[in-house]
Design a protein around this motif. Structure first.
Motif, PDB file in Angstrom:
ATOM      1  N   SER A  93       0.842  -1.197   0.000  1.00 15.73           N
ATOM      2  CA  SER A  93       0.000   0.000   0.000  1.00 15.73           C
ATOM      3  C   SER A  93       0.879   1.249   0.000  1.00 15.73           C
ATOM      4  N   LYS A  94       0.375   2.296  -0.606  1.00 16.49           N
ATOM      5  CA  LYS A  94       1.124   3.547  -0.623  1.00 16.49           C
ATOM      6  C   LYS A  94       1.119   4.172   0.769  1.00 16.49           C
ATOM      7  N   GLY A  95       2.014   5.112   0.970  1.00 11.78           N
ATOM      8  CA  GLY A  95       2.074   5.805   2.254  1.00 11.78           C
ATOM      9  C   GLY A  95       2.954   5.077   3.242  1.00 11.78           C
ATOM     10  N   GLN A  98       4.126   1.347   2.654  1.00 13.42           N
ATOM     11  CA  GLN A  98       4.898   0.978   1.470  1.00 13.42           C
ATOM     12  C   GLN A  98       6.215   0.306   1.863  1.00 13.42           C
ATOM     13  N   ASP A 100       9.888  -1.160   0.767  1.00 12.75           N
ATOM     14  CA  ASP A 100      10.887  -0.896  -0.265  1.00 12.75           C
ATOM     15  C   ASP A 100      11.679  -2.140  -0.649  1.00 12.75           C
ATOM     16  N   CYS A 159       7.225  -5.986  -4.856  1.00 16.48           N
ATOM     17  CA  CYS A 159       8.286  -5.006  -4.670  1.00 16.48           C
ATOM     18  C   CYS A 159       9.414  -5.300  -5.653  1.00 16.48           C
TER      19      CYS A 159
END
Length: 297
Positions: A93-95, A98, A100, A159
């Motif tokens: 999910s973004k924000g 997230q 990496d 990812c």
């Protein structure tokens, strides 16, 4: 490349692969082991119901449920399909959710030793793989490419950065202290490298990286009705990452006849006689051994 802010360590994607699952439990109990100053490390037991049942999966293989089209399909509602969507929500999910970098922990009944499974050739992943193979010469790099992230059914499709660690041989549903410790050492190597990267201390090497590039999968000898009539030849059993030349024995039939490799060029088999792959019709995977100069990245 931006600094890495959040790393996810995933274990128990297959519920009967205990090494990764119990490492997740260990890290949950001792979070300081995976803490690094410049990024957050989170852990995830990916398939808790399968782990509780000591089974690879409940309804279907979770590590084949991450095709983008499936994640976006509201009609798919098997347990692992729903679990994949939940994992996507948690890790991709973004924000502030997230992730990496995803490190997915697996084990195998095949004699794969310590294996890094790359699903893309992002320079960061290659450089990290080179670092791990430099600090531990027992590490092999298996490259199983997908044309796009959308075609990748694995957890790592969520990812671009990251890969799987595959260790073996180990039977399903048990722990081996040596492999447990070796896997944990690789995890610490990954986390230390990311910390160095974030601090601007980029590891470089002039060594060539040896990749075992996936070519194809090979089924067992079968009758027309699909039943197996042969097994891995004794001369090939446990010979993962070793050259298989034209004319070398591959299978031994139940009436003691040898089936030889009839290809035109040498290959390097991996996942030889993996127990979980019988249902998938896979006796082994063929790879091509390649050299990649890291300083060219």
């Amino acid at each position: 490349m931006n600094p890495i802010n959040r790393v996810a360590i995933v274990g128990g994607t297959h519920g009967n692969e205990f090494t990764g699952a119990y490492l997740i439990k260990k890290f949950a109990q001792f979070p300081e082991l995976i803490a690094r100053p410049s990024f957050e490390t989170v852990t995830l037991l990916a398939n808790p119901q399968a782990f509780a049942a000591a089974r690879r999966y409940i309804d279907k293989d979770l590590n084949r449920c991450f095709l983008r089209q499936d994640l976006q399909n509201p009609n798919l509602n098997a347990y692992e399909e729903l679990q994949a969507k939940s994992i996507q929500n948690r890790l991709a999910s973004k924000g502030d959710k997230q992730t990496d970098f995803i490190l997915d922990l697996h084990s195998t009944t095949s004699n794969m030793g310590l294996t890094i499974i790359l699903v893309n050739t992002h320079p960061f992943n290659l450089q990290l793989a080179a670092y791990l193979s430099e600090i531990n010469p027992l590490v092999n790099i298996y490259y199983c490419a997908f044309e796009s992230i959308a075609e990748n059914p694995f957890v790592n499709s969520l990812c671009e950065l990251g890969f799987a660690i595959e260790v073996g041989p180990i039977a399903q549903g048990i722990l081996k202290a040596k492999l447990f410790q070796q896997t944990e050492e690789l995890i610490h190597g990954v986390l230390d490298y990311i910390e160095q990267f974030n601090q601007g201390q980029i590891f470089t090497t002039n060594e060539a990286l040896t990749l075992y590039h996936h070519l194809s999968v090979i089924d067992y000898p079968k009758k027309d009705d699909g039943t197996i009539f042969g097994m891995i030849h004794p001369q090939l059993q446990d010979k993962d990452y070793q050259a298989l030349n034209p004319g070398d024995p591959m299978f031994l039939t139940f009436d003691n006849k040898t089936i030889v490799y009839q290809g035109e060029s040498t290959v390097w088999p991996v996942f030889i006689n993996e127990a979980a792959y019988y249902e998938k019709g896979i006796a082994m995977a063929f790879t091509k051994k390649e050299q990649l100069k890291i300083d060219d990245l």
